[in-house]
Design an enzyme around this catalytic site. Sequence first.
Site, PDB file in Angstrom:
ATOM      1  N   ASP A  90       8.303  -7.507 -11.336  1.00 52.60           N
ATOM      2  CA  ASP A  90       7.712  -7.586 -10.110  1.00 52.60           C
ATOM      3  C   ASP A  90       7.294  -6.166  -9.465  1.00 52.60           C
ATOM      4  O   ASP A  90       6.910  -5.299 -10.193  1.00 52.60           O
ATOM      5  CB  ASP A  90       8.320  -8.575  -9.090  1.00 52.60           C
ATOM      6  CG  ASP A  90       7.588  -9.213  -8.222  1.00 52.60           C
ATOM      7  OD1 ASP A  90       6.917  -8.567  -7.143  1.00 52.60           O
ATOM      8  OD2 ASP A  90       7.091 -10.450  -8.375  1.00 52.60           O
ATOM      9  N   ASP A  91       7.074  -6.137  -8.388  1.00 57.99           N
ATOM     10  CA  ASP A  91       6.675  -4.956  -7.513  1.00 57.99           C
ATOM     11  C   ASP A  91       7.791  -3.989  -7.828  1.00 57.99           C
ATOM     12  O   ASP A  91       8.908  -3.950  -8.282  1.00 57.99           O
ATOM     13  CB  ASP A  91       6.610  -5.278  -6.131  1.00 57.99           C
ATOM     14  CG  ASP A  91       5.543  -4.311  -5.476  1.00 57.99           C
ATOM     15  OD1 ASP A  91       5.213  -3.504  -5.966  1.00 57.99           O
ATOM     16  OD2 ASP A  91       5.307  -4.612  -4.328  1.00 57.99           O
ATOM     17  N   ASP A 169      -0.948 -10.072  -7.225  1.00 57.66           N
ATOM     18  CA  ASP A 169      -0.573 -10.187  -5.860  1.00 57.66           C
ATOM     19  C   ASP A 169      -1.882  -9.838  -4.758  1.00 57.66           C
ATOM     20  O   ASP A 169      -2.889  -9.283  -5.520  1.00 57.66           O
ATOM     21  CB  ASP A 169       0.597  -9.389  -5.190  1.00 57.66           C
ATOM     22  CG  ASP A 169       1.285  -9.992  -4.153  1.00 57.66           C
ATOM     23  OD1 ASP A 169       0.644 -10.732  -3.504  1.00 57.66           O
ATOM     24  OD2 ASP A 169       2.381  -9.912  -4.265  1.00 57.66           O
ATOM     25  N   SER A 201      -1.909 -14.805  -7.081  1.00 58.52           N
ATOM     26  CA  SER A 201      -1.613 -15.073  -5.577  1.00 58.52           C
ATOM     27  C   SER A 201      -2.512 -15.482  -4.456  1.00 58.52           C
ATOM     28  O   SER A 201      -2.482 -15.653  -3.213  1.00 58.52           O
ATOM     29  CB  SER A 201      -0.569 -13.983  -5.002  1.00 58.52           C
ATOM     30  OG  SER A 201       0.387 -13.609  -5.759  1.00 58.52           O
ATOM     31  N   ARG A 226       0.277 -18.949  -6.792  1.00 58.76           N
ATOM     32  CA  ARG A 226       1.188 -18.881  -5.489  1.00 58.76           C
ATOM     33  C   ARG A 226       0.256 -19.670  -4.511  1.00 58.76           C
ATOM     34  O   ARG A 226      -0.679 -19.146  -4.041  1.00 58.76           O
ATOM     35  CB  ARG A 226       1.870 -17.707  -5.333  1.00 58.76           C
ATOM     36  CG  ARG A 226       2.786 -17.211  -5.917  1.00 58.76           C
ATOM     37  CD  ARG A 226       4.258 -17.972  -5.619  1.00 58.76           C
ATOM     38  NE  ARG A 226       4.561 -17.648  -4.158  1.00 58.76           N
ATOM     39  CZ  ARG A 226       4.895 -16.550  -3.754  1.00 58.76           C
ATOM     40  NH1 ARG A 226       5.217 -15.623  -4.366  1.00 58.76           N
ATOM     41  NH2 ARG A 226       4.929 -16.682  -2.280  1.00 58.76           N
ATOM     42  N   ASP A 230       6.623 -16.773   0.600  1.00 64.20           N
ATOM     43  CA  ASP A 230       7.738 -16.317  -0.366  1.00 64.20           C
ATOM     44  C   ASP A 230       8.917 -17.146  -0.183  1.00 64.20           C
ATOM     45  O   ASP A 230       9.485 -17.261   0.909  1.00 64.20           O
ATOM     46  CB  ASP A 230       8.051 -15.022  -0.252  1.00 64.20           C
ATOM     47  CG  ASP A 230       6.921 -13.807  -0.493  1.00 64.20           C
ATOM     48  OD1 ASP A 230       5.766 -14.250  -1.077  1.00 64.20           O
ATOM     49  OD2 ASP A 230       7.240 -12.898  -0.424  1.00 64.20           O
TER      50      ASP A 230
HETATM   51  C1  GLA Z   1       4.470 -10.671  -2.052  1.00 65.86           C
HETATM   52  C2  GLA Z   1       4.759 -11.625  -3.026  1.00 65.86           C
HETATM   53  C3  GLA Z   1       6.234 -11.613  -3.600  1.00 65.86           C
HETATM   54  C4  GLA Z   1       6.597 -10.495  -4.270  1.00 65.86           C
HETATM   55  C5  GLA Z   1       6.247  -9.512  -3.213  1.00 65.86           C
HETATM   56  C6  GLA Z   1       6.464  -7.891  -3.806  1.00 65.86           C
HETATM   57  O1  GLA Z   1       5.085 -10.662  -1.078  1.00 65.86           O
HETATM   58  O2  GLA Z   1       4.317 -13.106  -2.546  1.00 65.86           O
HETATM   59  O3  GLA Z   1       6.361 -12.701  -4.417  1.00 65.86           O
HETATM   60  O4  GLA Z   1       5.704 -10.142  -5.337  1.00 65.86           O
HETATM   61  O5  GLA Z   1       4.975  -9.323  -2.815  1.00 65.86           O
HETATM   62  O6  GLA Z   1       6.206  -6.904  -2.864  1.00 65.86           O
END
Ligand code: GLA
Length: 437
Positions: A90-91, A169, A201, A226, A230
């Site tokens: 992920d990030d 995202d 997203s 998504r 979150d």
């Molecule tokens: C957003 C996404 C999360 C995650 C964060 C990472 O909030 O919805 O699922 O990927 O960013 O910073």
Amino acid sequence: MRRAARAGGLPPAWGLALAWALILARAQALENGLARTPPMGWLAWERFRCNIDCEADPQNCISEKLFFDMADRLAEDGWRELGYKYVNIDDCWSAKQRDGAGQLVPDPKRFPRGIKALADYVHSRGLKLGIYGDLGTLTCGGYPGTTVDCVEQDAQTFAQWGVDMLKLDGCYSSEEEQAEGYPKMAKALNATGRPIVYSCSWPAYQGGLPPKVNYTLLAEICNLWRNYGDIEDSWDSVLSIVDWFSAHQDVLQPAAGPGHWNDPDMLIIGNFGLSYEQSRSQMALWTVMAAPLLMSTDLRTISPSAKEILQNRLMIQINQDPLGIQGRRIVKEKFHVEVFLRPLSQAASALIFFSRRTDMPFRYTTSLAKLNFPDNTVYEVQDVYSGKIISGLKTGDNFTVVINPSGVVMWYLYPMVQPWCLVRQQGPGGGVHPLIL
Ligand code: GLA
């Protein structure tokens, strides 16, 4: 006849606009043949976040070690064979700046071998690698984003590295940039020639609902998306997601199908926020929602009971049903019991009896007739968690299930075929499915 009359009644400009919209939607279609069933695997974010302090916390920081470790666990602890194939970054994986050629690069201290080497390793273990990007100036965590002009370059970079899934995202971009960038990335991924599952997203940034969200277009360009906020490590968070998805199921449910799925976010089973009953509930509800099963937990230290929930074979078979019909909440009782139904192939179905009560195990009495199952049918029922079988349940029979507080009873049921009289069976909800004898 009526249809022809209606189409003929459209003003010519509208007809033309419609035709163009259809052609454009086709041209932008992802058409990658991927994710015919909801993707399954592991995703770093909910459990490991943006912990980049590898000096203080080398086991848990976002570094290549975490992903090598999770690949080993998926390959060695029975996950891969059950379908949990994706190891997803992920990030916070990248360096704070692009390199001289404008290419995204991983943080050199935390990913010294680079993403290609990680992908090669993940592939050697029979798994697939996912990565995270953000359509905008920065990722949500403040790392370099993929502005619209960088979409093609980044798609190429991910493909060259051997990436198999991209979560894109939407922090730090405008509505207009998103409307241009998300379809553009679908095309760019297609153009790489590498099969890359595309997780968008976008709808979550548009409030998740029409008219802002066009679910028809989304299903053409993204493999999953998504819709909502979150997930956090708490039961409240799980409930808020279930509530939102159920409240809007008339819009969301038809949008899902093979190759294109609603994503209510990660499974948090195995972490700190859910009790045993609540963990079983999240697994059952995500399965009936035809949700991607992306675990975000530490597979190195997961408890046997959490593992057992996540590795329930019948549950996974239901989640991965080839028809790919998303389930719905069909009953909401005043006394805080709800029933969910998902139609499955071979005229089978999955039922969840879910208690939101907080007092004691609740005895819930109902019948398949009350749940709108077809008349005069006899079912075999398997309890998904206990494995117990009930044979010969007739549509009209009353039965009682005992549901624990914030827990579920989940059933898999299929009609018992009388070979001398039935060649076709009608599933609940009116669809007639051919039954193989
Ligand atoms: C957003 C996404 C999360 C995650 C964060 C990472 O909030 O919805 O699922 O990927 O960013 O910073």
